[in-house]
Design a protein around this motif. Structure first.
Motif, PDB file in Angstrom:
ATOM      1  N   LEU A  56       0.644  -0.764   0.334  1.00  0.00           N
ATOM      2  CA  LEU A  56      -0.135   0.093  -0.040  1.00  0.00           C
ATOM      3  C   LEU A  56       0.802   1.258   0.047  1.00  0.00           C
ATOM      4  CD1 LEU A  56      -3.081  -0.848   2.429  1.00  0.00           C
ATOM      5  CD2 LEU A  56      -2.901  -0.662   0.059  1.00  0.00           C
ATOM      6  N   ASP A  57       2.188   1.766   0.810  1.00  0.00           N
ATOM      7  CA  ASP A  57       3.020   2.038   0.811  1.00  0.00           C
ATOM      8  C   ASP A  57       3.476   2.573  -0.417  1.00  0.00           C
ATOM      9  OD1 ASP A  57       2.119   2.842   3.410  1.00  0.00           O
ATOM     10  OD2 ASP A  57       3.864   1.614   4.249  1.00  0.00           O
ATOM     11  N   VAL A  58       3.958   1.976  -1.295  1.00  0.00           N
ATOM     12  CA  VAL A  58       4.889   1.871  -2.286  1.00  0.00           C
ATOM     13  C   VAL A  58       3.945   1.822  -3.157  1.00  0.00           C
ATOM     14  CG1 VAL A  58       5.661   0.202  -4.323  1.00  0.00           C
ATOM     15  CG2 VAL A  58       6.363  -0.392  -1.278  1.00  0.00           C
ATOM     16  N   ALA A  59       2.391   1.934  -3.372  1.00  0.00           N
ATOM     17  CA  ALA A  59       2.200   1.862  -4.924  1.00  0.00           C
ATOM     18  C   ALA A  59       1.588   3.350  -4.333  1.00  0.00           C
ATOM     19  CB  ALA A  59       0.410   1.198  -4.502  1.00  0.00           C
ATOM     20  N   ALA A  60       1.184   3.800  -3.142  1.00  0.00           N
ATOM     21  CA  ALA A  60       0.946   5.129  -3.222  1.00  0.00           C
ATOM     22  C   ALA A  60       1.700   6.118  -3.349  1.00  0.00           C
ATOM     23  CB  ALA A  60       0.810   5.825  -1.263  1.00  0.00           C
ATOM     24  N   ALA A  61       2.945   5.379  -2.944  1.00  0.00           N
ATOM     25  CA  ALA A  61       4.239   6.504  -3.231  1.00  0.00           C
ATOM     26  C   ALA A  61       4.753   6.614  -4.708  1.00  0.00           C
ATOM     27  CB  ALA A  61       5.556   5.927  -2.800  1.00  0.00           C
ATOM     28  N   GLU A  62       4.731   5.659  -5.667  1.00  0.00           N
ATOM     29  CA  GLU A  62       4.436   5.866  -7.072  1.00  0.00           C
ATOM     30  C   GLU A  62       3.067   6.580  -7.258  1.00  0.00           C
ATOM     31  OE1 GLU A  62       6.530   0.915  -7.673  1.00  0.00           O
ATOM     32  OE2 GLU A  62       4.722   1.702  -7.595  1.00  0.00           O
ATOM     33  N   GLN A  63       2.314   7.093  -6.802  1.00  0.00           N
ATOM     34  CA  GLN A  63       1.376   7.691  -7.672  1.00  0.00           C
ATOM     35  C   GLN A  63       1.164   9.055  -7.348  1.00  0.00           C
ATOM     36  OE1 GLN A  63      -3.138   6.167  -5.497  1.00  0.00           O
ATOM     37  NE2 GLN A  63      -3.528   7.645  -7.394  1.00  0.00           N
ATOM     38  N   ALA A  64       2.363   9.372  -6.186  1.00  0.00           N
ATOM     39  CA  ALA A  64       2.786  10.600  -5.854  1.00  0.00           C
ATOM     40  C   ALA A  64       3.615  10.830  -7.276  1.00  0.00           C
ATOM     41  CB  ALA A  64       2.669  10.532  -4.214  1.00  0.00           C
ATOM     42  N   GLY A  65       4.730  10.520  -7.379  1.00  0.00           N
ATOM     43  CA  GLY A  65       5.732   9.990  -8.033  1.00  0.00           C
ATOM     44  C   GLY A  65       6.764  10.804  -7.712  1.00  0.00           C
TER      45      GLY A  65
END
Length: 421
Positions: A56-65
């Protein structure tokens, strides 16, 4: 939650840690090691939950650029989690520093004195991005007899909660107070302020993260601060260097994990070997995705390099970017490091023992290396188990901080009725 509610939560956690520290202060090694081994087992049992939370954290970080190197610092997989668990078991195997007699002597009137290593008490740790810090910090503080209050960054909030829950479960199974390891459940900046002002509970605070976070903690803290400042690390290739060795060391120092504090940020090359070394080495680094920012000589030798700006020399890129400068002497290299470095880690590559020893003696950084990568500046690589961080301070700890750096000492006197005349 309101700001006032946040303050109350942090203070409750701090009070619980203070209470737990009294239990930890006298806990023997066998009990501490049993709890650490239980933590390792629970972390393994909770692997699926932890990895799902991390995803969940990695996906959010990637989505945030977020930059790829920063996402890499955040990511856990089975291999990395296994490494975290192995570090916990390694900490359990390490000697317990608490109770070590540093010195003993007979003082006035035959009063028997000892200088004894003891826990610091309660340590607050504020950190960003890397979820393994949650476990490393918790287990090292615990082994050294300290309670710990952990406040991670928003990027790793799900990971830290899952890791904290596993550690709490292990403490409960061992019958130990929950306050031994506290995890602040929110990540707003006010939480940093609340911890920094809580000197009635925290004996020491350690910030790990960007320059802005560290400056904020330093400006607010009412208790001592151990700073994990920038890692502007250098590798200097001397005139007598084995160039194949220099290339291997430089590549490892920059490329293996560019987003960590002991990665090389500036490469210094002696002019006598620059023409032989830089073209082939820069080409290899560029194949690996490294952007070269060089001085005038570097740009002549490596036409694809970008001219370096003044701001590049003191910069901690934490990315596949490398500042490169050609120098005329060892003195010029050490002067550059003194001006632009962050007192973290520096390496020299040379076959000249006299030059190496001068470099090791003159460079005022927490770790200096001869013919080895800056990536070795690490508690695990030094045999300390895990580490809290790498201090660039000179008081009370410097370099990789592990068990001994998480203790202090007190004087114990044993008498037979002596009174001072």
């Amino acid at each position: 939650m309101t700001t006032e509610t946040h303050r109350e939560v942090v203070r409750d956690l701090g009070a619980a840690a203070k209470d737990a520290s009294r239990t930890l202060r006298t806990l023997d090694r066998a009990a501490k090691d049993a709890a650490l081994l239980r933590m390792a087992r629970v972390l393994e049992e909770q692997q699926q939950n932890i990895l799902e939370a991390n995803a969940l954290d990695v996906a959010a970080a990637e989505q945030a650029g977020l930059e790829p190197a920063l996402v890499d610092r955040l990511r856990l997989d089975e291999g990395r989690l296994a490494g975290v668990v192995a570090a916990v078991r390694q900490v359990a195997e390490l000697d317990d520093p608490v109770g070590e007699i540093l010195k003993g002597w007979s003082a006035a009137q035959e009063l028997q004195l000892q200088k004894v290593r003891v826990p610091i008490g309660v340590i607050g740790i504020i950190y960003e991005s890397r979820p393994n810090v949650t476990v490393d910090a918790a287990t090292l503080c615990f082994k050294a007899g300290n309670a710990v209050l952990l406040r991670g960054g928003s990027e790793a909030v799900h990971s830290n909660r899952a890791l904290g829950a596993a550690l709490a479960q292990a403490l409960a199974e061992e019958g130990l107070p929950a306050g031994c390891i506290g995890v602040v459940p929110f990540t707003d900046r006010e939480g940093v302020r609340h911890m920094a002002e809580m000197d009635e509970c925290l004996d020491l605070i350690i910030p790990r993260g960007g320059h802005k976070l560290i400056e904020t903690v330093v400006s607010l803290a009412r208790m001592p601060v151990l700073k994990h400042y920038n890692g502007v690390c250098h590798v200097y290739v001397d005139a007598t260097a084995d160039l194949e060795m220099a290339a291997a060391i430089s590549e490892n120092a920059k490329v293996q994990r560019p987003g960590v504090c002991n990665a090389m940020e500036t490469l210094l090359v002696h002019r006598d070997v620059a023409a032989d070394f830089l073209p082939f080495h820069a080409a290899r680094l560029q194949e690996l995705g490294v952007e070269i920012r060089g001085d005038e000589t570097v740009c002549e030798l490596v036409p694809s390099a970008t001219p370096a700006m003044a701001a590049d020399w003191p910069e901690e890129f934490l990315d596949l970017i490398l500042a490169v400068r050609v120098v005329d002497s060892l003195d010029e290299a050490t002067a550059h490091i003194a001006r632009y470095g962050s007192s973290h880690t520096e390496a020299i590559v040379t076959e000249d023992e006299e030059a190496a020893e001068r470099f090791l003696a003159e460079v005022d950084s927490s770790t200096v290396l001869w013919n080895a990568s800056t990536r070795f500046a690490d508690g695990g690589e030094f045999g300390f188990g895990a580490e809290i961080g790498i201090s660039t301070d000179k008081l009370h700890a410097r370099g990789p901080m592990a068990l001994e750096e998480l203790t202090i000492y007190k004087y114990v006197a044993r008498g037979t009725g002596q009174v001072r005349s």
